[in-house]
Write an enzyme that holds these catalytic residues in place. Sequence first.
Site, mmCIF file in Angstrom:
data_model
loop_
_atom_site.group_PDB
_atom_site.id
_atom_site.type_symbol
_atom_site.label_atom_id
_atom_site.label_comp_id
_atom_site.label_asym_id
_atom_site.label_seq_id
_atom_site.Cartn_x
_atom_site.Cartn_y
_atom_site.Cartn_z
ATOM 1 N N ASP A 13 -12.809 52.865 6.463
ATOM 2 C CA ASP A 13 -11.771 53.348 5.548
ATOM 3 C C ASP A 13 -10.438 52.629 5.795
ATOM 4 O O ASP A 13 -9.610 52.501 4.899
ATOM 5 C CB ASP A 13 -11.524 54.855 5.707
ATOM 6 C CG ASP A 13 -12.769 55.660 6.040
ATOM 7 O OD1 ASP A 13 -13.728 55.075 6.576
ATOM 8 O OD2 ASP A 13 -12.777 56.866 5.790
ATOM 9 N N ASP A 33 -4.209 56.631 8.293
ATOM 10 C CA ASP A 33 -4.138 56.849 6.842
ATOM 11 C C ASP A 33 -2.719 56.842 6.279
ATOM 12 O O ASP A 33 -2.501 57.163 5.102
ATOM 13 C CB ASP A 33 -4.871 58.138 6.475
ATOM 14 C CG ASP A 33 -6.372 57.961 6.643
ATOM 15 O OD1 ASP A 33 -6.880 56.892 6.266
ATOM 16 O OD2 ASP A 33 -7.030 58.867 7.167
HETATM 17 N N1 GLY Z 1 -10.862 58.392 4.683
HETATM 18 C C1 GLY Z 1 -11.552 59.615 4.860
HETATM 19 C C2 GLY Z 1 -12.632 59.813 3.888
HETATM 20 O O1 GLY Z 1 -12.979 58.942 3.125
HETATM 21 O O2 GLY Z 1 -13.165 60.907 3.894
#
Ligand code: GLY
Length: 377
Positions: free
Chosen positions: A150, A89
């Site tokens: 994600d 992330d």
């Molecule tokens: N990327 C983590 C979520 O969407 O919770």
Amino acid sequence: MWAQAIEDALSVISQNIDRFGEKFPLTSTQGNRIYRLTPNNDWTEGFWSGLLWLSYEYTQDSRYRDAAMRALDNFRERLEQRVNLDHHDIGFLYSLSTKAHWILERDENSRSATLQAADVLLERWRDTPGILQAWGPKDDPENGGRIIIDCLMNLPLLHWAYQQTGSECYRQAAEKQTAISRRFLVRGDDSTYHTFYFDPVTGDSIRGGTHQGSRDGSTWTRGQAWGIYGFALAYRYLREPQLLETSKRLARYFVDRLPEDGVVYWDFDVPQVPETQRDSSAAAIAASGMLELAALLPEQDVDREWLSAAAKRIVASLAVNYSTKDEPAAQGLLNRGSYAVRLDISPDDYVIWGDYFYLEALMRLERGVPGYWYERQ
Ligand code: GLY
């Protein structure tokens, strides 16, 4: 109506600058309507920074810029000290902080910090199985060969680094990660797995699964939304027509299953009944993603119209039915976000990424401002 919704949002953000101080909001918990704050050690801090940059861009009010600049010091320090960056992330964190600053002000320190962040993300590349490992350290027994949908939103950081430096390693990793995500996370009916496992030693594909969805074979609505947006952004950088097609198909799946008020429940495969939790953040991400997708299509493309109509319908419902406009003490912009319902983590709360994508979608509609995923034309 978009301008009014933006004004309502700005009033909350402005108050939050004092409420949050040097810290960063993550989610509220148990419906208490108070943001839990972090010192910048989670995956979400970029969203507060992104909200501040969007607010500054819209208003030119230096108060937002000052707060965004204070946050930048914190992001640089985090990078230098490698505070909890053992996850993919980094794209969310640094696209909306140092990269946003570079895009808006061409600040060289922020450019080099963003390139440094791209290098940290690239360290997660595993030649076998040919993936960017989502979570945990290399050789992690649970996560060593795991991708999650994600991640598509983290890849613009690598594409941007390629554009800046000409160094192929960034582009190759992003391109391969996009292709493997398309092959293994997207199912034949255009629904998606949240995650997929590969054998980290042999590279063999093992199985799809979920982390935040209701079960392994279900379709987690936020995952589907990340896919819509992520494949559209991949197309923007790579210009491969199949990526546009995939984003459209994921969007069609999403739109065909919208509840009456246009704001999805947390998973497409849970009962759509009043007591089921919604995920307003999935709605906001999908809407902004569909606006991105529509903007990439030629004028004569037959899908443009329904994509922008669906995005407008969702954002209008968020503004009317889910925003906190009538709650003067609210800290969040949107009610009824859900982090991880099955795991009972913030199942019906404020979630800061929902606030970010809601404002981003509003900015796209009102001003054509697209956020900070790519350089402005
Ligand atoms: N990327 C983590 C979520 O969407 O919770």
